[in-house]
Design a protein around this motif. Structure first.
Motif, PDB file in Angstrom:
ATOM      1  N   CYS A 184      21.233  -1.082   0.564  1.00 25.01           N
ATOM      2  CA  CYS A 184      21.315  -1.195  -0.909  1.00 25.01           C
ATOM      3  C   CYS A 184      22.542  -0.429  -1.406  1.00 25.01           C
ATOM      4  N   THR A 185      23.186  -0.962  -2.442  1.00 20.17           N
ATOM      5  CA  THR A 185      24.230  -0.187  -3.100  1.00 20.17           C
ATOM      6  C   THR A 185      23.582   0.705  -4.149  1.00 20.17           C
ATOM      7  N   TYR A 186      24.257   1.823  -4.424  1.00 24.07           N
ATOM      8  CA  TYR A 186      23.734   2.725  -5.460  1.00 24.07           C
ATOM      9  C   TYR A 186      24.869   3.419  -6.185  1.00 24.07           C
ATOM     10  N   GLY A 206      20.197  18.038  -0.487  1.00 24.25           N
ATOM     11  CA  GLY A 206      20.830  18.605  -1.669  1.00 24.25           C
ATOM     12  C   GLY A 206      20.392  17.816  -2.888  1.00 24.25           C
ATOM     13  N   GLU A 207      20.904  18.253  -4.063  1.00 21.65           N
ATOM     14  CA  GLU A 207      20.542  17.551  -5.297  1.00 21.65           C
ATOM     15  C   GLU A 207      20.854  16.056  -5.150  1.00 21.65           C
ATOM     16  N   THR A 208      19.940  15.234  -5.611  1.00 26.67           N
ATOM     17  CA  THR A 208      20.072  13.778  -5.468  1.00 26.67           C
ATOM     18  C   THR A 208      19.721  13.127  -6.795  1.00 26.67           C
ATOM     19  N   ASP A 209      20.588  12.266  -7.288  1.00 27.38           N
ATOM     20  CA  ASP A 209      20.320  11.566  -8.555  1.00 27.38           C
ATOM     21  C   ASP A 209      21.087  10.242  -8.480  1.00 27.38           C
ATOM     22  N   ARG A 210      20.393   9.205  -8.035  1.00 25.53           N
ATOM     23  CA  ARG A 210      21.058   7.935  -7.721  1.00 25.53           C
ATOM     24  C   ARG A 210      20.327   6.767  -8.357  1.00 25.53           C
ATOM     25  N   ILE A 211      21.090   5.759  -8.688  1.00 24.95           N
ATOM     26  CA  ILE A 211      20.480   4.523  -9.178  1.00 24.95           C
ATOM     27  C   ILE A 211      20.738   3.433  -8.142  1.00 24.95           C
ATOM     28  N   TYR A 212      19.664   2.998  -7.488  1.00 25.95           N
ATOM     29  CA  TYR A 212      19.775   1.955  -6.468  1.00 25.95           C
ATOM     30  C   TYR A 212      19.638   0.575  -7.104  1.00 25.95           C
ATOM     31  N   LEU A 213      20.420  -0.358  -6.569  1.00 32.93           N
ATOM     32  CA  LEU A 213      20.439  -1.725  -7.099  1.00 32.93           C
ATOM     33  C   LEU A 213      19.854  -2.684  -6.064  1.00 32.93           C
ATOM     34  N   GLN A 214      19.401  -3.847  -6.521  1.00 35.99           N
ATOM     35  CA  GLN A 214      18.849  -4.869  -5.612  1.00 35.99           C
ATOM     36  C   GLN A 214      17.828  -4.265  -4.648  1.00 35.99           C
ATOM     37  N   SER A 239      15.596  -2.421  -9.558  1.00 32.48           N
ATOM     38  CA  SER A 239      16.416  -1.204  -9.542  1.00 32.48           C
ATOM     39  C   SER A 239      15.483   0.003  -9.460  1.00 32.48           C
ATOM     40  N   ALA A 240      15.990   1.099  -8.906  1.00 24.64           N
ATOM     41  CA  ALA A 240      15.155   2.303  -8.777  1.00 24.64           C
ATOM     42  C   ALA A 240      16.046   3.532  -8.815  1.00 24.64           C
ATOM     43  N   ILE A 241      15.537   4.567  -9.437  1.00 21.98           N
ATOM     44  CA  ILE A 241      16.241   5.844  -9.495  1.00 21.98           C
ATOM     45  C   ILE A 241      15.562   6.782  -8.507  1.00 21.98           C
ATOM     46  N   VAL A 242      16.365   7.460  -7.713  1.00 16.98           N
ATOM     47  CA  VAL A 242      15.816   8.452  -6.791  1.00 16.98           C
ATOM     48  C   VAL A 242      16.372   9.797  -7.198  1.00 16.98           C
ATOM     49  N   SER A 269      10.591   3.222 -10.433  1.00 22.78           N
ATOM     50  CA  SER A 269      10.686   1.755 -10.420  1.00 22.78           C
ATOM     51  C   SER A 269      11.177   1.318 -11.789  1.00 22.78           C
ATOM     52  N   ALA A 270      12.291   0.567 -11.802  1.00 21.99           N
ATOM     53  CA  ALA A 270      12.992   0.429 -13.081  1.00 21.99           C
ATOM     54  C   ALA A 270      13.504  -0.983 -13.349  1.00 21.99           C
ATOM     55  N   ASN A 271      13.956  -1.138 -14.565  1.00 22.61           N
ATOM     56  CA  ASN A 271      14.805  -2.268 -14.979  1.00 22.61           C
ATOM     57  C   ASN A 271      15.989  -1.631 -15.703  1.00 22.61           C
ATOM     58  N   VAL A 272      17.011  -1.264 -14.935  1.00 21.88           N
ATOM     59  CA  VAL A 272      18.171  -0.597 -15.541  1.00 21.88           C
ATOM     60  C   VAL A 272      19.468  -1.301 -15.144  1.00 21.88           C
ATOM     61  N   LEU A 273      20.537  -0.940 -15.852  1.00 16.77           N
ATOM     62  CA  LEU A 273      21.870  -1.499 -15.643  1.00 16.77           C
ATOM     63  C   LEU A 273      21.777  -3.032 -15.629  1.00 16.77           C
ATOM     64  N   ASP A 274      22.323  -3.709 -14.606  1.00 15.74           N
ATOM     65  CA  ASP A 274      22.295  -5.181 -14.616  1.00 15.74           C
ATOM     66  C   ASP A 274      20.880  -5.751 -14.561  1.00 15.74           C
ATOM     67  N   ASP A 275      19.944  -4.917 -14.189  1.00 15.25           N
ATOM     68  CA  ASP A 275      18.545  -5.337 -14.049  1.00 15.25           C
ATOM     69  C   ASP A 275      17.759  -5.105 -15.365  1.00 15.25           C
ATOM     70  N   HIS A 276      18.472  -4.781 -16.467  1.00 18.60           N
ATOM     71  CA  HIS A 276      17.753  -4.545 -17.738  1.00 18.60           C
ATOM     72  C   HIS A 276      17.116  -5.845 -18.224  1.00 18.60           C
ATOM     73  N   LEU A 277      16.184  -5.729 -19.129  1.00 17.42           N
ATOM     74  CA  LEU A 277      15.473  -6.913 -19.621  1.00 17.42           C
ATOM     75  C   LEU A 277      16.201  -7.498 -20.825  1.00 17.42           C
TER      76      LEU A 277
END
Ligand SMILES: O=P(O)(O)OC[C@H]1O[C@@H](O)[C@H](O)[C@@H](O)[C@@H]1O
Length: 297
Positions: A184-186, A206-214, A239-242, A269-277
């Motif tokens: 997955c890209t993030y 370490g600190e992790t704050d990522r938005i995964y796509l597809q 999409s999902a944020i970790v 578990s999300a609908n963010v960025l290109d995955d928004h509604l």
């Protein structure tokens, strides 16, 4: 199986306790926020709640499953269509997590416990003058099913980003991996939002704050310390944020002990960025998340 729903007061915040056999789930009316979930009350929780959480009106409780709606995170980082929906200063993670939701359904039967809460948006929802409902449906049985149901009741299209901001309990984040994200890209929000690709299982150092796509429908949290897996199965979300704050960021968080980063992991578990509604008038959408756990790896 014995089942029950009991009205509760969580240090001043009203809510409910759902029980089904050995499983127990607490949910607050504010934010429609699940506070904690134990698949078996004699075992470690699946959903983490901060030991020093603060229970205040108008503030999200640290832990559980806050609902980020009708936008996720910083409004400025949202697609233009989502930004255009708001008219006022936009709080981080949207409006829904600090408002009181209305109970629309509850039932306890020998095959499961159900509870639904709804937030009705209308012209007077501060900074978001649109007609819509968002409903949270909880089904507690052998596993936990959460549905976040959106309905556009207006005459214009609605652009929404959202997330079930689940805090999972882990034995030790350094002994925890996430399976299912390989390839997955993030966006790495801690590295100027650079776009990267996940190689193998996600491990934490370490600190992790990522938005995964597809993101695929099935993810697993592998907990080497507790020798258990948590299965996350989602529908209507790609999409999902970790997130894990690690040492330094933990010091800055409200309701969060300085060492609590070791015992939690957010997979949102999300609908963010290109995955928004983008909901046409009358259109509905359902984001569903099913959670279960199994011992052994
Ligand atoms: O402290 P808040 O507002 O609940 O946010 C917690 C975290 O939520 C996550 O979703 C974000 O990716 C993080 O950047 C943020 O720190």
């Amino acid at each position: 199986m014995q089942s029950s729903i009991t009205a509760m007061d969580f240090s001043g915040l009203p809510g409910w306790r759902l029980c089904f056999g050995q499983a127990q789930l607490d949910i607050a009316q504010q934010g429609g926020q699940i506070l904690s979930y134990f698949p078996d009350i004699n075992q470690p929780p699946l959903i983490w709640l901060s030991a020093c959480a603060e229970y205040q009106h108008g503030h999200s409780v640290r832990g559980g499953v806050p609902v980020c709606w009708p936008w996720f995170g910083d409004i400025q980082r949202n697609p233009a269509a989502v930004q255009k929906m708001t008219t006022k200063d936009a709080p981080f993670h949207g409006l829904a997590r600090t408002l009181d939701w209305q109970l629309t359904h509850s039932s306890a039967a020998n095959n499961g416990v159900q509870l639904s809460l709804q937030l009705v948006a209308s012209q007077d929802l501060l900074g978001w003058p649109h007609a819509a409902t968002v409903q949270l449906q909880i089904e507690l049985a052998e596993r936990l099913t959460i549905r976040l149901h959106n309905h556009n009741l207006g005459s214009e299209p609605l652009a929404i980003s959202q997330a079930l901001h689940s805090y999972f309990a882990v034995s030790d984040i350094r002994q925890t991996q996430v399976e299912g994200l390989a390839g997955c890209t993030y966006y790495d929000t801690l590295e100027q939002w650079q776009l990267r690709e996940q190689e193998g299982n996600l491990k934490f150092s370490g600190e992790t704050d990522r938005i995964y796509l597809q993101v695929p429908e099935h993810l697993q949290i592998i907990d080497l310390g507790w020798q258990r897996r948590i299965d996350l199965r989602s529908q209507g979300s790609h999409s999902a944020i970790v997130w894990n704050p690690w040492v330094a960021k933990a010091q800055t968080l409200s309701g969060f002990a300085s060492d609590a980063w070791q015992q939690m992991l957010c997979i949102e578990s999300a609908n963010v960025l290109d995955d928004h509604l983008l909901l046409a008038p009358g259109e509905q959408h359902c984001l569903q998340l099913e959670l279960s756990t199994s011992a052994g790896l």
